[in-house]
Design an enzyme around this catalytic site. Structure first.
Site, PDB file in Angstrom:
ATOM      1  N   ASP A  80       0.846  -1.197   0.000  1.00 29.07           N
ATOM      2  CA  ASP A  80       0.000   0.000   0.000  1.00 29.07           C
ATOM      3  C   ASP A  80       0.882   1.247   0.000  1.00 29.07           C
ATOM      4  O   ASP A  80       1.478   1.589   1.022  1.00 29.07           O
ATOM      5  CB  ASP A  80      -0.932   0.006   1.219  1.00 29.07           C
ATOM      6  N   GLU A  82       1.933   5.225  -0.116  1.00 28.84           N
ATOM      7  CA  GLU A  82       1.494   6.599   0.130  1.00 28.84           C
ATOM      8  C   GLU A  82       2.324   7.476  -0.787  1.00 28.84           C
ATOM      9  O   GLU A  82       3.499   7.183  -1.055  1.00 28.84           O
ATOM     10  CB  GLU A  82       1.672   6.996   1.593  1.00 28.84           C
ATOM     11  N   ASP A 179      -2.276   1.459  -7.000  1.00 29.36           N
ATOM     12  CA  ASP A 179      -0.870   1.304  -6.622  1.00 29.36           C
ATOM     13  C   ASP A 179      -0.020   0.746  -7.761  1.00 29.36           C
ATOM     14  O   ASP A 179       1.045   1.297  -8.083  1.00 29.36           O
ATOM     15  CB  ASP A 179      -0.734   0.388  -5.397  1.00 29.36           C
ATOM     16  N   HIS A 237      -4.628   5.735   6.009  1.00 32.95           N
ATOM     17  CA  HIS A 237      -3.670   6.358   5.076  1.00 32.95           C
ATOM     18  C   HIS A 237      -2.233   6.332   5.579  1.00 32.95           C
ATOM     19  O   HIS A 237      -1.382   7.034   5.026  1.00 32.95           O
ATOM     20  CB  HIS A 237      -4.089   7.795   4.710  1.00 32.95           C
ATOM     21  N   ASP A 242      -2.230   0.443   6.742  1.00 34.39           N
ATOM     22  CA  ASP A 242      -3.175  -0.043   5.738  1.00 34.39           C
ATOM     23  C   ASP A 242      -2.839  -1.480   5.336  1.00 34.39           C
ATOM     24  O   ASP A 242      -3.732  -2.310   5.145  1.00 34.39           O
ATOM     25  CB  ASP A 242      -3.169   0.864   4.506  1.00 34.39           C
TER      26      ASP A 242
END
Length: 267
Positions: A80, A82, A179, A237, A242
């Site tokens: 995941d 960011e 992603d 987030h 996550d």
């Protein structure tokens, strides 16, 4: 949800009528029970009917049935990202957190973690919006490796974990397609970097959840946790948090008998 009484009736039906089932229906029946009955109920009646089920060809035992059916992969690699962001959105976005959890496909437990922060180069200064959303402050990315260096570290980690062995089946899992369909290939194209083949197939957890539960999780992890009565782990987030939530949701779905399959289309 089945009450205890209906659950008892379902199990009774299975162990009294199993001999009448055609053999090719038994695996489907076993998976249906795992999906429909709460795990606690299965565990509660496991000791009573396990020998009955085994004697009628339902496989090893109720204990095995109430844990996890065989998955198609040895390992799931939960990822995941960011990325830099703002309102209105900045372009190009750059990955600033790169976490991966190695999930054992048999036990659905986390065996290893890769986690690095990444130095953005096009927009090196994080916006207040980005920090508020992700919890990532400027000091967490300043002086960190570039995306190219992090991708090299990922490859080293994959090799160390035995994930590059052709006999080992693994696949990435993400919450959505962004992603690996948009973010990573887009940034790699911008920087002139190759994308490793192992990033080119994945499981979109939202699609898997909708197949298993019959509803689309509009609010992503929050809806999936709510639908499965799971407590949200950590901060929304945060990439690593996550990933932990994704892993927990996968374990719960697997416990109910769901078999995870690739959802991405070939590149």
């Amino acid at each position: 949800m089945f009450s205890d009484a209906s659950g008892c009736s379902m199990i009774a039906l299975l162990h009294t009528g199993a001999a009448k089932f055609p053999q090719h229906f038994l695996p489907r029946a076993r998976q249906a029970v795992c999906l429909l009955l709460p795990a606690a109920l299965l565990k509660g009646y496991g000791s009573i009917v396990s020998r009955k089920l085994a004697s009628h060809g339902f496989g090893a035992s109720m204990a095995a049935m109430s844990s996890f059916p065989p998955q198609r992969y040895h390992y799931f690699l939960v990822l995941d990202f960011e990325a830099t962001c703002d309102k209105p959105q900045i372009h190009p976005q750059e990955i600033i957190e790169f976490p991966i959890l190695k999930l054992n496909g048999r036990t659905m437990e986390i065996e290893s973690t890769f986690h690095m922060y990444v130095q953005p180069v096009v927009h090196p200064q994080l916006t207040p919006f980005c920090t508020e959303l992700t919890g990532i402050i400027q000091g967490m990315v300043d002086g960190q490796p570039s995306l190219q260096q992090v991708l090299e570290r990922v490859d080293e980690w994959m090799a160390k974990e035995g994930l590059l062995d052709p006999s080992v089946k693994s696949i990435f899992v993400t919450c959505g397609d962004w992603d690996l369909k948009v973010m990573l290939p887009g940034q790699c194209q911008y920087l002139g970097l190759p994308v490793a083949d192992y990033f080119k197939q994945w499981i979109n957890l939202k699609k898997a959840y909708s197949f298993a539960m019959g509803s689309w999780p509009k609010n992503g992890l929050l809806d999936m946790n709510k639908g499965l009565n799971l407590q949200h782990i950590g901060r929304p987030h945060s990439g690593i948090d996550d990933c932990k939530n994704i892993a927990n949701i996968m374990k719960t779905l697997a416990h109910r008998g769901f078999i995870f399959k690739q959802t991405s289309k070939p590149f």
